[in-house]
Design a protein around this motif. Structure first.
Motif, PDB file in Angstrom:
ATOM      1  N   ALA A   5       5.492   2.947 -13.588  1.00 58.14           N
ATOM      2  CA  ALA A   5       5.707   4.140 -14.428  1.00 58.14           C
ATOM      3  C   ALA A   5       6.374   3.744 -15.745  1.00 58.14           C
ATOM      4  N   GLU A   6       7.335   2.821 -15.695  1.00 58.28           N
ATOM      5  CA  GLU A   6       7.994   2.334 -16.912  1.00 58.28           C
ATOM      6  C   GLU A   6       6.989   1.658 -17.843  1.00 58.28           C
ATOM      7  N   MET A   7       6.034   0.940 -17.246  1.00 64.76           N
ATOM      8  CA  MET A   7       5.013   0.233 -18.033  1.00 64.76           C
ATOM      9  C   MET A   7       3.920   1.164 -18.541  1.00 64.76           C
ATOM     10  N   GLY A   8       3.884   2.405 -18.034  1.00 65.06           N
ATOM     11  CA  GLY A   8       2.859   3.354 -18.448  1.00 65.06           C
ATOM     12  C   GLY A   8       1.580   3.261 -17.638  1.00 65.06           C
ATOM     13  N   VAL A   9       1.569   2.396 -16.610  1.00 67.58           N
ATOM     14  CA  VAL A   9       0.392   2.311 -15.749  1.00 67.58           C
ATOM     15  C   VAL A   9       0.239   3.613 -14.965  1.00 67.58           C
ATOM     16  N   ILE A  10       1.381   4.121 -14.479  1.00 66.91           N
ATOM     17  CA  ILE A  10       1.400   5.450 -13.853  1.00 66.91           C
ATOM     18  C   ILE A  10       1.916   6.434 -14.883  1.00 66.91           C
ATOM     19  N   ASN A  11       1.158   7.491 -15.122  1.00 66.72           N
ATOM     20  CA  ASN A  11       1.561   8.531 -16.066  1.00 66.72           C
ATOM     21  C   ASN A  11       1.048   9.868 -15.520  1.00 66.72           C
ATOM     22  N   ASP A  12       1.937  10.637 -14.910  1.00 65.30           N
ATOM     23  CA  ASP A  12       1.507  11.864 -14.226  1.00 65.30           C
ATOM     24  C   ASP A  12       0.895  12.887 -15.181  1.00 65.30           C
ATOM     25  N   ARG A  13       1.391  12.979 -16.396  1.00 63.51           N
ATOM     26  CA  ARG A  13       0.829  13.961 -17.339  1.00 63.51           C
ATOM     27  C   ARG A  13      -0.577  13.560 -17.771  1.00 63.51           C
ATOM     28  N   ARG A  14      -0.769  12.286 -18.031  1.00 63.94           N
ATOM     29  CA  ARG A  14      -2.105  11.805 -18.378  1.00 63.94           C
ATOM     30  C   ARG A  14      -3.068  12.009 -17.210  1.00 63.94           C
ATOM     31  N   TYR A  15      -2.591  11.693 -16.018  1.00 60.85           N
ATOM     32  CA  TYR A  15      -3.417  11.844 -14.820  1.00 60.85           C
ATOM     33  C   TYR A  15      -3.766  13.309 -14.587  1.00 60.85           C
ATOM     34  N   LEU A  40      -1.870  -2.106  -8.154  1.00 61.49           N
ATOM     35  CA  LEU A  40      -2.732  -2.328  -9.320  1.00 61.49           C
ATOM     36  C   LEU A  40      -4.201  -2.216  -8.943  1.00 61.49           C
ATOM     37  N   TYR A  41      -4.538  -2.676  -7.744  1.00 59.61           N
ATOM     38  CA  TYR A  41      -5.920  -2.545  -7.257  1.00 59.61           C
ATOM     39  C   TYR A  41      -6.302  -1.069  -7.114  1.00 59.61           C
ATOM     40  N   LEU A  42      -5.395  -0.278  -6.546  1.00 57.70           N
ATOM     41  CA  LEU A  42      -5.657   1.149  -6.375  1.00 57.70           C
ATOM     42  C   LEU A  42      -5.777   1.854  -7.724  1.00 57.70           C
ATOM     43  N   MET A  43      -4.940   1.462  -8.680  1.00 57.09           N
ATOM     44  CA  MET A  43      -4.975   2.083  -9.999  1.00 57.09           C
ATOM     45  C   MET A  43      -6.218   1.670 -10.779  1.00 57.09           C
ATOM     46  N   GLU A  44      -6.766   0.490 -10.445  1.00 56.88           N
ATOM     47  CA  GLU A  44      -8.007   0.052 -11.086  1.00 56.88           C
ATOM     48  C   GLU A  44      -9.190   0.893 -10.634  1.00 56.88           C
ATOM     49  N   SER A  45      -9.195   1.239  -9.334  1.00 54.99           N
ATOM     50  CA  SER A  45     -10.319   1.998  -8.780  1.00 54.99           C
ATOM     51  C   SER A  45     -10.320   3.423  -9.317  1.00 54.99           C
ATOM     52  N   ARG A  46      -9.132   4.024  -9.427  1.00 50.28           N
ATOM     53  CA  ARG A  46      -8.999   5.344 -10.066  1.00 50.28           C
ATOM     54  C   ARG A  46      -7.531   5.620 -10.332  1.00 50.28           C
ATOM     55  N   ASP A  47      -7.257   6.535 -11.231  1.00 49.99           N
ATOM     56  CA  ASP A  47      -5.882   6.894 -11.566  1.00 49.99           C
ATOM     57  C   ASP A  47      -5.222   7.587 -10.374  1.00 49.99           C
ATOM     58  N   HIS A  48      -3.910   7.407 -10.235  1.00 50.58           N
ATOM     59  CA  HIS A  48      -3.129   8.055  -9.186  1.00 50.58           C
ATOM     60  C   HIS A  48      -1.852   8.632  -9.783  1.00 50.58           C
ATOM     61  N   SER A  49      -1.350   9.673  -9.158  1.00 47.67           N
ATOM     62  CA  SER A  49      -0.023  10.168  -9.536  1.00 47.67           C
ATOM     63  C   SER A  49       1.025   9.264  -8.902  1.00 47.67           C
ATOM     64  N   TYR A  50       2.255   9.368  -9.358  1.00 45.86           N
ATOM     65  CA  TYR A  50       3.361   8.574  -8.800  1.00 45.86           C
ATOM     66  C   TYR A  50       3.481   8.826  -7.303  1.00 45.86           C
ATOM     67  N   SER A  51       3.509  10.094  -6.924  1.00 46.64           N
ATOM     68  CA  SER A  51       3.689  10.465  -5.517  1.00 46.64           C
ATOM     69  C   SER A  51       2.520  10.004  -4.657  1.00 46.64           C
ATOM     70  N   GLU A  52       1.313  10.146  -5.175  1.00 43.24           N
ATOM     71  CA  GLU A  52       0.110   9.771  -4.421  1.00 43.24           C
ATOM     72  C   GLU A  52       0.085   8.267  -4.161  1.00 43.24           C
ATOM     73  N   LEU A  53       0.406   7.467  -5.188  1.00 43.44           N
ATOM     74  CA  LEU A  53       0.423   6.016  -5.034  1.00 43.44           C
ATOM     75  C   LEU A  53       1.539   5.590  -4.085  1.00 43.44           C
ATOM     76  N   PHE A  54       2.706   6.220  -4.217  1.00 43.42           N
ATOM     77  CA  PHE A  54       3.839   5.919  -3.333  1.00 43.42           C
ATOM     78  C   PHE A  54       3.451   6.135  -1.871  1.00 43.42           C
ATOM     79  N   ASP A  55       2.810   7.262  -1.594  1.00 38.19           N
ATOM     80  CA  ASP A  55       2.417   7.593  -0.209  1.00 38.19           C
ATOM     81  C   ASP A  55       1.435   6.565   0.349  1.00 38.19           C
TER      82      ASP A  55
END
Length: 211
Positions: free
Chosen positions: A103-113, A69-84
């Motif tokens: 991803a289920e919650m919509g915090v990660i959304n690769d198409r939006r990103y 959540l901290y990483l997603m706050e600083s900037r958007d990430h793809s699923y794969s990028e955040l996983f790595d």
């Protein structure tokens, strides 16, 4: 094993001391206070190795989720990028559980990103299509999402106008001799523009230098 002691550690963390179970000496594990309360952990309780491992897993899961959540706050990430990024410090199972839940919650959304990244690379950094595609791959986006996003963006994109503005703002002052022109061509190629696009824009300038 017996929980021989529970004491505050740092911040919201608790130190749980375990004795017995064939251990040569007391074993200490550090668990968030919320997890201690949720599982009803108390001094004097008996606990198996499996239960201790489950507490550690829950604690790591909590930490990984907070980090994500901290990483997603600083900037958007793809699923794969955040996983790595998470996998550098946490197990594959924990990374999968955290990323899938986000991803289920919509915090990660690769198409939006992908759409946001594509627009930033084209409009802000003024990169060409080839470089944009490469950068999107490096962010862990799938080929399907990359192609779909680029196709949608191409309907409103004006590469000639973008490149013309870029040359005028950043490179026009170097177009004074052959050496300068070549440097500009190389720089624009690194930004992902094709030979045809570069030639079309530079043809707007009087570049017939005498030998």
């Amino acid at each position: 094993m017996i929980i021989s002691d529970i004491s505050p550690f740092k911040g919201s963390m608790m130190c749980i001391e375990l004795a017995g179970g064939g251990l040569a000496e007391n074993m200490k594990i550090y668990i968030h206070s919320d997890i201690v309360r949720k599982n009803g952990i108390a001094k004097g309780m008996e606990i198996s190795e499996e239960e201790a491992d489950r507490l550690i897993y829950q604690n790591d899961l909590r930490r990984a989720r907070e980090r994500a959540l901290y990483l997603m706050e600083s900037r958007d990430h793809s699923y794969s990028e955040l996983f790595d990024k998470l996998e550098k410090n946490y197990s594959e199972d924990i990374c999968f559980e955290v990323c899938s839940r986000l991803a289920e919650m919509g915090v990660i959304n690769d198409r939006r990103y992908a759409e946001k990244l594509c627009r930033q690379l084209f409009e802000v950094k003024k990169l060409g299509r080839f470089r944009v595609k490469q950068e999107m791959r490096l962010r862990g986006l799938s080929s399907e999402i990359i192609e779909e996003t680029l196709e949608n963006f191409s309907e409103e994109d004006e590469p000639f106008e973008r490149l013309e503005a870029l040359v005028e703002q950043k490179y026009e002052r170097y177009l004074t001799d052959r050496k300068g022109v070549q440097k500009v061509k190389n720089a624009l190629a690194r930004k992902g523009y094709s030979f045809g696009e570069i030639k079309a824009v530079l043809d707007l300038y009087d570049l017939d230098f005498e030998e």
